[in-house]
Design a protein around this motif. Sequence first.
Motif, PDB file in Angstrom:
ATOM      1  N   UNK A  89     -69.919  61.044 -49.193  1.00  0.00           N
ATOM      2  CA  UNK A  89     -71.328  61.200 -49.550  1.00  0.00           C
ATOM      3  C   UNK A  89     -72.114  61.843 -48.411  1.00  0.00           C
ATOM      4  N   UNK A  90     -71.747  61.522 -47.170  1.00  0.00           N
ATOM      5  CA  UNK A  90     -72.471  62.055 -46.023  1.00  0.00           C
ATOM      6  C   UNK A  90     -72.410  63.568 -45.986  1.00  0.00           C
ATOM      7  N   UNK A  91     -71.246  64.130 -46.349  1.00  0.00           N
ATOM      8  CA  UNK A  91     -71.114  65.581 -46.338  1.00  0.00           C
ATOM      9  C   UNK A  91     -72.054  66.225 -47.356  1.00  0.00           C
ATOM     10  N   UNK A  92     -72.136  65.642 -48.558  1.00  0.00           N
ATOM     11  CA  UNK A  92     -73.043  66.168 -49.572  1.00  0.00           C
ATOM     12  C   UNK A  92     -74.478  66.128 -49.064  1.00  0.00           C
ATOM     13  N   UNK A  93     -74.867  65.046 -48.423  1.00  0.00           N
ATOM     14  CA  UNK A  93     -76.225  64.913 -47.888  1.00  0.00           C
ATOM     15  C   UNK A  93     -76.507  66.006 -46.866  1.00  0.00           C
ATOM     16  N   UNK A  94     -75.546  66.212 -45.978  1.00  0.00           N
ATOM     17  CA  UNK A  94     -75.725  67.239 -44.943  1.00  0.00           C
ATOM     18  C   UNK A  94     -75.797  68.633 -45.536  1.00  0.00           C
ATOM     19  N   UNK A  95     -74.968  68.908 -46.535  1.00  0.00           N
ATOM     20  CA  UNK A  95     -74.999  70.232 -47.172  1.00  0.00           C
ATOM     21  C   UNK A  95     -76.327  70.445 -47.906  1.00  0.00           C
ATOM     22  N   UNK A  96     -76.820  69.402 -48.560  1.00  0.00           N
ATOM     23  CA  UNK A  96     -78.114  69.505 -49.245  1.00  0.00           C
ATOM     24  C   UNK A  96     -79.224  69.791 -48.229  1.00  0.00           C
ATOM     25  N   UNK A  97     -79.184  69.083 -47.111  1.00  0.00           N
ATOM     26  CA  UNK A  97     -80.175  69.298 -46.056  1.00  0.00           C
ATOM     27  C   UNK A  97     -80.066  70.716 -45.494  1.00  0.00           C
ATOM     28  N   UNK A  98     -78.834  71.212 -45.295  1.00  0.00           N
ATOM     29  CA  UNK A  98     -78.631  72.582 -44.810  1.00  0.00           C
ATOM     30  C   UNK A  98     -79.226  73.604 -45.769  1.00  0.00           C
ATOM     31  N   UNK A  99     -79.018  73.399 -47.060  1.00  0.00           N
ATOM     32  CA  UNK A  99     -79.570  74.326 -48.047  1.00  0.00           C
ATOM     33  C   UNK A  99     -81.096  74.266 -48.049  1.00  0.00           C
ATOM     34  N   UNK A 100     -81.653  73.070 -47.898  1.00  0.00           N
ATOM     35  CA  UNK A 100     -83.118  72.958 -47.833  1.00  0.00           C
ATOM     36  C   UNK A 100     -83.648  73.729 -46.638  1.00  0.00           C
ATOM     37  N   UNK A 101     -83.018  73.550 -45.492  1.00  0.00           N
ATOM     38  CA  UNK A 101     -83.459  74.265 -44.286  1.00  0.00           C
ATOM     39  C   UNK A 101     -83.292  75.769 -44.444  1.00  0.00           C
TER      40      UNK A 101
END
Length: 154
Positions: free
Chosen positions: A1-13
């Motif tokens: 789940x942590x990876x998905x969260x980080x990827x979502x945050x990367x896309x937002x940025x």
Amino acid sequence: MTELCNRLKNERKRTGLNQEEFGEVGGVKAGAQLNYENGSRTPDATYLNNLRKIGVDVWYVLTGEHLTSQLSGEESELLSGYRQLDTRGKARVLGVIDGLGIEPSIAAQEKKQAQLGHPQKVKKSFFIQDGRESTNISTDKTTIKVGRKKKDAL
């Protein structure tokens, strides 16, 4: 789940949006966006589909793989470079494309602004100054000047 969260945050940025704006595009409040990014909640399909409409690579968010398999090597390289640019860099690239006479970039800019909930009319003007052909592309907040030397008629 942590990876998905980080990827979502990367896309937002990558999109240049803050949590509140990104959540708004996805159809959720800032608190829900924060929960998605810290891993306490999982985004649903409607949210991800809404983000897809502004260019978020949902396949990357879900799997960690960028969906570039349908692109040629050159297209993939261009897309990868474009995604790494900040907002100003992306505007410059769109200005260059517009300067080449490819019109959809203006419509794409207006569409993206409307999807973000900040509709702005993009204005384009041509003029000749000091022997140079120039183009101004502007919105309510930004003006980009694109210029080149005027070619003499044959």
